[in-house]
Write a protein that holds these residues in place. Structure first.
Motif, mmCIF file in Angstrom:
data_model
loop_
_atom_site.group_PDB
_atom_site.id
_atom_site.type_symbol
_atom_site.label_atom_id
_atom_site.label_comp_id
_atom_site.label_asym_id
_atom_site.label_seq_id
_atom_site.Cartn_x
_atom_site.Cartn_y
_atom_site.Cartn_z
ATOM 1 N N ASP A 286 34.607 -11.748 7.354
ATOM 2 C CA ASP A 286 33.651 -12.729 7.489
ATOM 3 C C ASP A 286 32.573 -12.540 6.777
ATOM 4 O O ASP A 286 32.090 -11.351 6.867
ATOM 5 C CB ASP A 286 32.912 -12.897 8.978
ATOM 6 N N LEU A 287 31.731 -13.534 6.795
ATOM 7 C CA LEU A 287 30.068 -12.925 5.940
ATOM 8 C C LEU A 287 29.653 -12.508 6.746
ATOM 9 O O LEU A 287 29.351 -12.538 8.149
ATOM 10 C CB LEU A 287 29.773 -14.497 5.559
ATOM 11 N N PRO A 288 28.902 -12.329 6.407
ATOM 12 C CA PRO A 288 28.091 -10.815 6.937
ATOM 13 C C PRO A 288 26.516 -12.615 7.722
ATOM 14 O O PRO A 288 26.305 -13.497 7.127
ATOM 15 C CB PRO A 288 26.392 -10.543 5.565
ATOM 16 N N PRO A 289 26.212 -12.029 9.067
ATOM 17 C CA PRO A 289 25.901 -13.854 10.530
ATOM 18 C C PRO A 289 23.989 -13.657 9.464
ATOM 19 O O PRO A 289 23.204 -12.421 9.276
ATOM 20 C CB PRO A 289 25.394 -12.510 11.288
ATOM 21 N N ALA A 290 23.562 -14.681 8.663
ATOM 22 C CA ALA A 290 22.462 -15.026 8.383
ATOM 23 C C ALA A 290 21.004 -15.077 10.180
ATOM 24 O O ALA A 290 19.949 -15.294 9.622
ATOM 25 C CB ALA A 290 22.457 -16.783 8.047
ATOM 26 N N LEU A 291 21.843 -14.627 10.875
ATOM 27 C CA LEU A 291 21.000 -14.332 12.341
ATOM 28 C C LEU A 291 19.092 -13.808 11.846
ATOM 29 O O LEU A 291 18.311 -14.120 12.309
ATOM 30 C CB LEU A 291 21.625 -13.946 13.040
ATOM 31 N N PRO A 292 20.148 -12.848 11.377
ATOM 32 C CA PRO A 292 19.072 -11.510 10.710
ATOM 33 C C PRO A 292 17.177 -12.724 10.522
ATOM 34 O O PRO A 292 16.062 -12.486 10.532
ATOM 35 C CB PRO A 292 19.245 -10.813 10.424
ATOM 36 N N THR A 332 6.279 -10.998 7.414
ATOM 37 C CA THR A 332 7.316 -11.745 6.987
ATOM 38 C C THR A 332 8.380 -10.735 5.817
ATOM 39 O O THR A 332 9.119 -10.197 6.155
ATOM 40 C CB THR A 332 6.987 -12.593 6.465
ATOM 41 N N LEU A 333 7.659 -9.867 5.395
ATOM 42 C CA LEU A 333 8.341 -8.954 4.432
ATOM 43 C C LEU A 333 8.705 -7.700 4.777
ATOM 44 O O LEU A 333 9.949 -7.490 3.967
ATOM 45 C CB LEU A 333 6.794 -8.305 2.996
ATOM 46 N N GLY A 334 8.306 -7.356 5.739
ATOM 47 C CA GLY A 334 9.057 -5.831 6.333
ATOM 48 C C GLY A 334 9.961 -7.113 7.182
ATOM 49 O O GLY A 334 10.851 -6.216 7.394
ATOM 50 N N LEU A 335 9.732 -7.705 7.921
ATOM 51 C CA LEU A 335 11.107 -8.159 8.575
ATOM 52 C C LEU A 335 12.433 -8.864 7.325
ATOM 53 O O LEU A 335 13.498 -8.923 7.263
ATOM 54 C CB LEU A 335 10.643 -9.598 9.801
ATOM 55 N N PHE A 336 11.800 -9.173 6.482
ATOM 56 C CA PHE A 336 12.930 -9.372 5.590
ATOM 57 C C PHE A 336 13.947 -9.017 4.752
ATOM 58 O O PHE A 336 14.819 -8.524 4.858
ATOM 59 C CB PHE A 336 12.519 -10.474 4.269
ATOM 60 N N ILE A 337 12.811 -7.508 5.082
ATOM 61 C CA ILE A 337 13.268 -5.953 4.234
ATOM 62 C C ILE A 337 14.252 -5.301 5.027
ATOM 63 O O ILE A 337 15.562 -5.251 5.356
ATOM 64 C CB ILE A 337 12.797 -5.039 4.020
ATOM 65 N N GLY A 338 14.127 -5.513 6.697
ATOM 66 C CA GLY A 338 15.049 -5.259 8.174
ATOM 67 C C GLY A 338 16.608 -5.744 7.910
ATOM 68 O O GLY A 338 17.302 -5.831 7.918
ATOM 69 N N ALA A 339 16.238 -7.529 7.550
ATOM 70 C CA ALA A 339 17.290 -8.182 8.030
ATOM 71 C C ALA A 339 18.028 -8.354 7.130
ATOM 72 O O ALA A 339 19.279 -8.369 7.326
ATOM 73 C CB ALA A 339 16.683 -9.659 7.961
#
Length: 470
Positions: A286-292, A332-339
């Motif tokens: 399964d692909l990693p989920p895009a939910l993050p 947003t940059l921090g959230l995207f790095i975490g995702a």
């Protein structure tokens, strides 16, 4: 199935053309017969037989399954039979097992565990998002380019004044002209989404004007009204007790639309990127989920949409807007790095120190705890995670937001078929468990439930073995 020498898969549904479909297998290969053609494939030309899973319509219905033939050369194709719907799931599993046994015997290969490919795996789901992403970006660009024009029109409407006798003819489009009229009849569509019309006597000063449904219900035939024109459009219909105003597009709303389309394009792009990166995984993985990424974009919308609405034309000129934009962008940059770290943590990467072999064993079985618990709050779980670490409840085929199952607290009491009071497919089995004195139910397909219960028992034994003594 080791002694299977031939197999014939017949349809189990009574439909007009199904009797003309048949799939058979023998020592020579796999044979497919349909109403229009017949085709045979030798076993040596077949690289693999996979199970294709389609998403169920609801979380408690059975997942439809079919078999995909993957040749060594050429395109893979979906076999008409066997296929599984609900009650025939055991027959489908037996036929797939027999087909793979024949393939193993006559092709001298060891296909191993049957891969199950779904719309969430590496071969599906990302192509559509890849096409959708530029389309959404085009819409976002079109909305963004129209912000300045919309702002100009909005300001012109707000500053418009009534025309006078001294107003030059060339400038009368920019001022407000009031004209009396009499309503001859109204046309109510019965819906706020459909056009609703006011018609005027003798077609003067115009035949009709489209208004809101509230206006149609307020005005009556014979009412004397005053129409206000601006730039050749009716902007206001005023009666004695009610006035209708035309909606004027605002720059803030247009900027919000542009930002919303851009955020949607970012989500589609993230989904496509994960799909492209996931092509190195197994076909059944399964692909990693895009939910993050969805969470990061939702948080971005919380600061970006109000910013666009309040500063549609001064986004890069107002000091307050610039400060707002910089701080929000850093968040947003921090959230995207975490995702990114969350979604790629399960991918095979030598830098993480986690072997691909260990990751390949992780599975996500569709199963549901029917009661709300600390490890299944609000019934969010749809899958049970096996073989990749501690048993856990996950909201999808991935470890994102997964909650570990306290196996030491669970004790199996009974296994039964699903009843009408159980909110699951009636062909599932239900395990009645004791969770430290609280009864809970776990539901899944019979084979999956049996495996989950075995894993629970093994995990509980392991925990009790390593628990230190008094």
């Amino acid at each position: 199935m080791a002694d299977v020498w031939n197999l014939t898969c017949r349809p189990r549904w009574r439909r007009a053309l199904w009797p003309f479909v048949r799939v058979s297998a023998d020592a020579r290969g796999l044979h497919v017969r349909t109403l229009l053609r017949r085709q045979s494939v030798p076993w040596g030309d077949i690289a693999e037989l996979r199970v294709q899973q389609r998403p169920a319509r609801t979380s408690w219905t059975h997942t439809p399954r079919r078999v995909t033939l993957v040749p060594h050369y050429g395109r893979e194709w979906l076999l008409p039979l066997p296929r599984s719907r609900s009650s025939d799931a055991p027959d489908f599993d037996a036929e797939v097992k027999a087909l793979r046994a024949l393939h193993r015997r006559h092709a001298a290969t060891d296909p191993g565990k049957v891969p199950a490919v779904s719309y969430g795996t590496t071969r599906h789901g990302w192509a559509g998002a890849l096409v959708l992403c530029p389309v959404l970006l085009v819409f976002a660009a079109m909305a963004a380019l129209s912000v300045s024009g919309t702002a100009s029109d909005e300001q012109a409407w707000k500053s418009a004044t009534a025309c006078t006798a001294r107003t030059p003819a060339a400038e009368r489009r920019e001022c407000l002209t009031a004209t009396p009229a009499v309503i001859s009849r109204t046309e109510d569509s019965g819906s706020r989404r459909q056009p609703n019309w006011l018609y005027f006597t003798d077609g003067r000063p115009l035949e009709r004007v489209k208004v809101s449904r509230d206006a149609v219900l307020e005005f009556r035939a014979g009412d004397h009204v005053e129409l206000t024109f601006w730039r050749g459009r009716v902007m206001k219909v005023a009666g004695k007790s009610y006035a209708w105003h035309e909606n004027v597009a605002t720059a803030g709303a247009t900027a919000v639309f542009a930002a919303a389309f851009a955020l949607a394009a970012c989500y589609a792009g993230a989904h496509s990127l994960l799909g492209l990166l996931g092509r190195r995984l197994r076909n059944a993985k399964d692909l990693p989920p895009a939910l993050p990424f969805a969470g990061a974009l939702a948080a971005t919308a919380l600061w970006l949409l109000p910013l666009c609405y309040l500063h549609p034309t001064t986004l890069f000129s107002s000091p307050a807007a610039i400060t707002w934009l910089v701080v929000g962008s850093l968040v947003t940059l921090g959230l995207f790095i975490g995702a990114w770290h969350t979604t790629t943590a399960s991918a095979p990467d030598t830098a993480t120190g986690k072997s691909a072999a260990a990751e390949a064993e992780e599975e996500f079985l569709p199963a549901r705890f029917l009661e709300d618990t600390d490890y299944n709050p609000h019934g969010f779980g749809t899958h049970i995670v096996l073989d990749g670490g501690p048993l856990a409840v996950a909201p999808g085929p991935g470890r994102f937001a997964a909650k570990p199952i306290p196996v030491q607290r669970l004790t199996l009491k009974n296994v039964r078929r699903a009843r009408g009071s159980d909110p699951v497919d009636r062909h599932w089995d239900v395990a009645e468990l004791d969770d430290a004195g609280t009864p809970v139910r776990l539901a899944a397909e019979p084979a999956d439930l049996a495996r989950i219960l075995r894993e629970l028992a093994l995990a509980k034994t392991s925990v009790n073995t390593v628990r230190p003594g008094p």
